[in-house]
Design a protein around this motif. Structure first.
Motif, short mmCIF file in Angstrom:
data_model
loop_
_atom_site.label_atom_id
_atom_site.label_comp_id
_atom_site.label_asym_id
_atom_site.label_seq_id
_atom_site.Cartn_x
_atom_site.Cartn_y
_atom_site.Cartn_z
N LEU A 103 22.63 -18.35 -78.29
CA LEU A 103 22.67 -17.16 -77.01
C LEU A 103 24.16 -16.84 -76.73
O LEU A 103 24.61 -15.35 -75.65
N TYR A 104 25.04 -17.31 -75.90
CA TYR A 104 26.10 -17.41 -75.88
C TYR A 104 27.15 -16.38 -76.85
O TYR A 104 27.66 -15.54 -75.74
N LEU A 105 26.43 -16.04 -78.40
CA LEU A 105 27.53 -15.28 -78.92
C LEU A 105 26.54 -13.96 -79.10
O LEU A 105 27.54 -13.11 -79.34
N SER A 106 25.01 -14.32 -79.12
CA SER A 106 24.30 -13.39 -79.18
C SER A 106 24.45 -12.04 -77.37
O SER A 106 24.79 -10.64 -77.73
N HIS A 107 24.81 -13.03 -77.12
CA HIS A 107 24.98 -12.15 -74.96
C HIS A 107 25.77 -12.75 -74.36
O HIS A 107 26.17 -11.77 -73.09
N GLY A 108 26.60 -13.44 -74.34
CA GLY A 108 27.27 -13.42 -73.54
C GLY A 108 27.38 -14.78 -72.99
O GLY A 108 25.73 -14.79 -72.39
N PRO A 109 28.19 -15.18 -72.19
CA PRO A 109 28.40 -15.79 -70.85
C PRO A 109 27.40 -15.39 -69.48
O PRO A 109 28.17 -14.02 -69.80
N ALA A 110 26.89 -16.14 -68.33
CA ALA A 110 26.51 -15.35 -67.19
C ALA A 110 27.67 -15.16 -65.98
O ALA A 110 28.41 -15.77 -66.56
N THR A 111 27.58 -14.07 -65.64
CA THR A 111 28.55 -13.86 -65.11
C THR A 111 28.95 -13.79 -63.95
O THR A 111 27.80 -13.65 -63.11
#
Length: 142
Positions: A134-142
């Motif tokens: 998920l991190y790689l596909s969508h990034g971390p929450a900011t």
């Protein structure tokens, strides 16, 4: 030609972004790589990964044609895997570090080839590969 560094690491990509998994032999680099492949990732390289700085980014690729698209599965042998030629390293997982015990760990970074990258330690539980995907596909929450 730009300088290339080869690390004892496994690298798996989701599209243009990859996770670099570092650690000593037997720490689970290939096992985590297999879990990421099962979650839909593509293998950049298993056990040895070539790294090259490109601007402010770190590009990962397979250092030898003989290992491209191949990953070790302990107890089974070498398996063929979905692969891609290269990807930008988006984060690093250090399997030499102690297991992550904090629910929401502080941000950590590491530097490879003079590029600063987010650093993670492996938490207990089976969710880690999916969280990395998920991190790689969508990034971390900011």
């Amino acid at each position: 030609m730009a300088h290339q560094t080869i690390l004892h690491a496994t690298c798996v990509a989701f599209g243009p972004r990859a996770v670099l998994i570092t650690g000593a032999s037997g720490t689970g680099k290939s096992s985590l790589g297999l879990a990421l492949l099962a979650a839909g990732g593509a293998l950049i390289s298993d056990d040895r990964t070539a790294l090259q700085r490109r601007g402010e980014s770190l590009l990962a690729s397979c250092p030898a044609a003989a290992i491209h698209g191949r990953i070790e599965a302990r107890g089974m042998g070498i398996l063929m895997a979905p692969a891609q030629d290269s990807a930008e390293v988006a984060l690093v997982v250090d399997l030499n570090a102690p297991a992550e015990t904090q629910r929401l760990p502080p941000p950590r970074n590491t530097r490879i080839c003079d590029v600063t990258l987010p650093l993670f330690f492996r938490p207990e539980g089976a969710h880690f590969a999916h969280a990395l995907a998920l991190y790689l596909s969508h990034g971390p929450a900011t």
